[in-house]
Design a protein around this motif. Sequence first.
Motif, mmCIF file in Angstrom:
data_model
loop_
_atom_site.group_PDB
_atom_site.id
_atom_site.type_symbol
_atom_site.label_atom_id
_atom_site.label_comp_id
_atom_site.label_asym_id
_atom_site.label_seq_id
_atom_site.Cartn_x
_atom_site.Cartn_y
_atom_site.Cartn_z
ATOM 1 N N HIS A 40 46.367 -11.663 -15.618
ATOM 2 C CA HIS A 40 45.526 -10.976 -14.640
ATOM 3 C C HIS A 40 44.671 -11.974 -13.862
ATOM 4 O O HIS A 40 44.499 -11.843 -12.644
ATOM 5 N N PHE A 41 44.150 -12.975 -14.540
ATOM 6 C CA PHE A 41 43.273 -13.955 -13.910
ATOM 7 C C PHE A 41 44.069 -14.920 -13.030
ATOM 8 O O PHE A 41 43.615 -15.292 -11.946
ATOM 9 N N ARG A 42 45.250 -15.306 -13.486
ATOM 10 C CA ARG A 42 46.071 -16.196 -12.672
ATOM 11 C C ARG A 42 46.541 -15.501 -11.399
ATOM 12 O O ARG A 42 46.610 -16.135 -10.328
ATOM 13 N N ARG A 43 46.846 -14.219 -11.483
ATOM 14 C CA ARG A 43 47.282 -13.503 -10.285
ATOM 15 C C ARG A 43 46.153 -13.363 -9.271
ATOM 16 O O ARG A 43 46.398 -13.394 -8.050
ATOM 17 N N VAL A 44 44.923 -13.200 -9.734
ATOM 18 C CA VAL A 44 43.789 -13.183 -8.805
ATOM 19 C C VAL A 44 43.653 -14.529 -8.106
ATOM 20 O O VAL A 44 43.406 -14.601 -6.894
ATOM 21 N N ALA A 45 43.832 -15.612 -8.846
ATOM 22 C CA ALA A 45 43.769 -16.944 -8.241
ATOM 23 C C ALA A 45 44.852 -17.110 -7.177
ATOM 24 O O ALA A 45 44.602 -17.649 -6.090
ATOM 25 N N GLU A 46 46.054 -16.636 -7.478
ATOM 26 C CA GLU A 46 47.164 -16.770 -6.533
ATOM 27 C C GLU A 46 46.947 -15.942 -5.274
ATOM 28 O O GLU A 46 47.252 -16.386 -4.163
ATOM 29 N N ALA A 47 46.417 -14.742 -5.438
ATOM 30 C CA ALA A 47 46.271 -13.831 -4.299
ATOM 31 C C ALA A 47 44.991 -14.055 -3.507
ATOM 32 O O ALA A 47 44.963 -13.792 -2.297
ATOM 33 N N HIS A 48 43.922 -14.528 -4.166
ATOM 34 C CA HIS A 48 42.616 -14.559 -3.525
ATOM 35 C C HIS A 48 41.932 -15.921 -3.556
ATOM 36 O O HIS A 48 40.827 -16.039 -3.004
ATOM 37 N N GLY A 49 42.536 -16.901 -4.186
ATOM 38 C CA GLY A 49 41.890 -18.195 -4.287
ATOM 39 C C GLY A 49 41.804 -18.900 -2.945
ATOM 40 O O GLY A 49 42.506 -18.542 -1.988
ATOM 41 N N PRO A 50 40.959 -19.938 -2.853
ATOM 42 C CA PRO A 50 40.085 -20.416 -3.923
ATOM 43 C C PRO A 50 38.849 -19.525 -4.109
ATOM 44 O O PRO A 50 38.343 -18.950 -3.147
ATOM 45 N N LEU A 51 38.406 -19.425 -5.354
ATOM 46 C CA LEU A 51 37.240 -18.627 -5.703
ATOM 47 C C LEU A 51 36.039 -19.539 -5.876
ATOM 48 O O LEU A 51 36.117 -20.561 -6.572
ATOM 49 N N ARG A 52 34.922 -19.160 -5.280
ATOM 50 C CA ARG A 52 33.719 -19.984 -5.413
ATOM 51 C C ARG A 52 33.042 -19.767 -6.760
ATOM 52 O O ARG A 52 32.534 -20.709 -7.369
ATOM 53 N N LEU A 53 33.020 -18.503 -7.221
ATOM 54 C CA LEU A 53 32.308 -18.206 -8.461
ATOM 55 C C LEU A 53 32.911 -16.956 -9.096
ATOM 56 O O LEU A 53 33.355 -16.046 -8.405
ATOM 57 N N ALA A 54 32.931 -16.938 -10.431
ATOM 58 C CA ALA A 54 33.371 -15.764 -11.184
ATOM 59 C C ALA A 54 32.238 -15.288 -12.077
ATOM 60 O O ALA A 54 31.493 -16.091 -12.637
ATOM 61 N N ILE A 55 32.084 -13.960 -12.192
ATOM 62 C CA ILE A 55 31.184 -13.352 -13.167
ATOM 63 C C ILE A 55 32.066 -12.760 -14.253
ATOM 64 O O ILE A 55 32.867 -11.856 -13.991
ATOM 65 N N LEU A 56 31.942 -13.298 -15.477
ATOM 66 C CA LEU A 56 32.880 -12.975 -16.554
ATOM 67 C C LEU A 56 32.160 -12.424 -17.783
ATOM 68 O O LEU A 56 31.110 -12.922 -18.170
ATOM 69 N N PRO A 57 32.720 -11.394 -18.424
ATOM 70 C CA PRO A 57 32.113 -10.847 -19.641
ATOM 71 C C PRO A 57 32.377 -11.732 -20.856
ATOM 72 O O PRO A 57 33.463 -12.301 -21.007
ATOM 73 N N ILE A 58 31.358 -11.841 -21.724
ATOM 74 C CA ILE A 58 31.518 -12.652 -22.942
ATOM 75 C C ILE A 58 31.108 -11.900 -24.204
ATOM 76 O O ILE A 58 31.146 -12.476 -25.298
ATOM 77 N N GLY A 59 30.721 -10.626 -24.083
ATOM 78 C CA GLY A 59 30.204 -9.911 -25.242
ATOM 79 C C GLY A 59 30.966 -8.643 -25.567
ATOM 80 O O GLY A 59 31.910 -8.266 -24.875
ATOM 81 N N ALA A 60 30.546 -7.964 -26.659
ATOM 82 C CA ALA A 60 31.177 -6.731 -27.166
ATOM 83 C C ALA A 60 32.616 -7.006 -27.582
ATOM 84 O O ALA A 60 33.547 -6.376 -27.094
ATOM 85 N N TYR A 61 32.781 -7.927 -28.552
ATOM 86 C CA TYR A 61 34.127 -8.386 -28.884
ATOM 87 C C TYR A 61 34.494 -8.320 -30.366
ATOM 88 O O TYR A 61 35.622 -8.658 -30.735
ATOM 89 N N GLU A 62 33.593 -7.916 -31.242
ATOM 90 C CA GLU A 62 33.914 -7.866 -32.672
ATOM 91 C C GLU A 62 33.986 -6.417 -33.168
ATOM 92 O O GLU A 62 33.186 -5.574 -32.764
ATOM 93 N N PRO A 63 34.955 -6.123 -34.058
ATOM 94 C CA PRO A 63 35.957 -7.012 -34.652
ATOM 95 C C PRO A 63 37.120 -7.285 -33.683
ATOM 96 O O PRO A 63 37.495 -6.411 -32.895
ATOM 97 N N ARG A 64 37.687 -8.476 -33.776
ATOM 98 C CA ARG A 64 38.723 -8.880 -32.824
ATOM 99 C C ARG A 64 39.973 -8.020 -32.930
ATOM 100 O O ARG A 64 40.642 -7.778 -31.921
ATOM 101 N N TRP A 65 40.353 -7.570 -34.132
ATOM 102 C CA TRP A 65 41.571 -6.766 -34.235
ATOM 103 C C TRP A 65 41.456 -5.498 -33.392
ATOM 104 O O TRP A 65 42.460 -4.987 -32.885
ATOM 105 N N PHE A 66 40.231 -5.027 -33.196
ATOM 106 C CA PHE A 66 40.011 -3.803 -32.434
ATOM 107 C C PHE A 66 39.724 -4.079 -30.957
ATOM 108 O O PHE A 66 40.189 -3.368 -30.077
ATOM 109 N N MET A 67 38.965 -5.128 -30.672
ATOM 110 C CA MET A 67 38.433 -5.336 -29.332
ATOM 111 C C MET A 67 39.232 -6.279 -28.441
ATOM 112 O O MET A 67 39.035 -6.290 -27.228
ATOM 113 N N ARG A 68 40.137 -7.066 -28.988
ATOM 114 C CA ARG A 68 40.720 -8.137 -28.183
ATOM 115 C C ARG A 68 41.500 -7.638 -26.965
ATOM 116 O O ARG A 68 41.617 -8.347 -25.964
ATOM 117 N N ASP A 69 42.060 -6.429 -27.026
ATOM 118 C CA ASP A 69 42.842 -5.932 -25.902
ATOM 119 C C ASP A 69 41.979 -5.433 -24.748
ATOM 120 O O ASP A 69 42.486 -5.238 -23.639
#
Length: 358
Positions: free
Chosen positions: A258-287
């Motif tokens: 998903h991220f590589r396709r955004v780069a291909e279609a819309h790059g170059p990107l100056r800045l990204a705002i990316l989520p880093i939280g709400a991820y445990e437990p990984r077996w449940f949240m990784r998808d």
Amino acid sequence: MLITRRRLLATLTGAAAAIGVPSIWMSLMKTYDGPVSDHFDGLHFFDPDGSPPKSLGEVLRWQFGGGRQRAVWPEWAPSPHADTPPPRVDGDRVRFCFVGHASWLIQTAGLNILFDPVWSMRASPFSFAGPKRHNDPGIAFEKLPRIDVVLVSHGHYDHLDVATLSRLAGAFGSRVITPLGNDVTMRTSDAAIKAEAFDWHQRIELGNGLAATLVPTRHWSARGLFDRNKALWASFVLETPAGKLYIVGDSGYGDGGHFRRVAEAHGPLRLAILPIGAYEPRWFMRDQHMNPEDAVKALADCGAAQALAHHHGTFQLTDEAIDAPAIAHRGARRGERAAREISDVEARAGVRDLASSR
């Protein structure tokens, strides 16, 4: 194990915000009705390159299965920072203020834009149950400048807060841009919300030379018991005088496509705002939610020159500690040793300025 009614209600209400397990009273809400496409089968939206949401059985396994280790958050974790934004930011500068969780104020080219605004005390369909704020918004609602445009990524309660959208409609009459179907949710709750719904890859002119394009993200949506994936979800690419900004509300990492396709279609990107939280437990949240290591990989995949981290420290949706995402994030950055850097946004009102010069 004996599960009390109160605990089950709290569990399902909390999951409604974290992963979309919904409330029964919202189950008969109106939903999107439109033509079949490569990601809509006439009834449900789907991601051809994603994963289906977890089942109720898996939710109960997470919540009540043996061995669960859920960190205890402090009842209140105030930030020393509070922002009073300027009325406007003109020219080719971009000013960012982190309001909390996934909410941002972005000011540029004379327009004020809010992303996934949540000023409510709970990310929940109820006022008495569900994930509660652990700190105030980084901007008091009364100190907001006039809001021209609101971008809402999807229908989960920690991103689509109809109470806040109603306040914005009453105060400013703001234009609201959202993926297909979420406009139905908004207008059903309050006809005054000026919601406009769009599909993936549609580009919307916002005025003053700004435009937003909805792009696929690895997630899903629900608000009622029977409306799972009946509204679409998206991230946004925002075109500004300082360059293109990639704003991700919720997303799993998957294989990074998903991220590589955004780069291909819309790059170059100056800045990204990316989520880093709400991820445990990984077996449940990784998808559906990235952890800090995933976010570092996503930054490399999308190719943005800089990034800001969010989606942590405000609502306890999952099992990790309140400060775990920021700590793990710093470790992931050191491990990557990349030239690009995700800036820590640990304060509730972190402010960043971006000029057009590189």
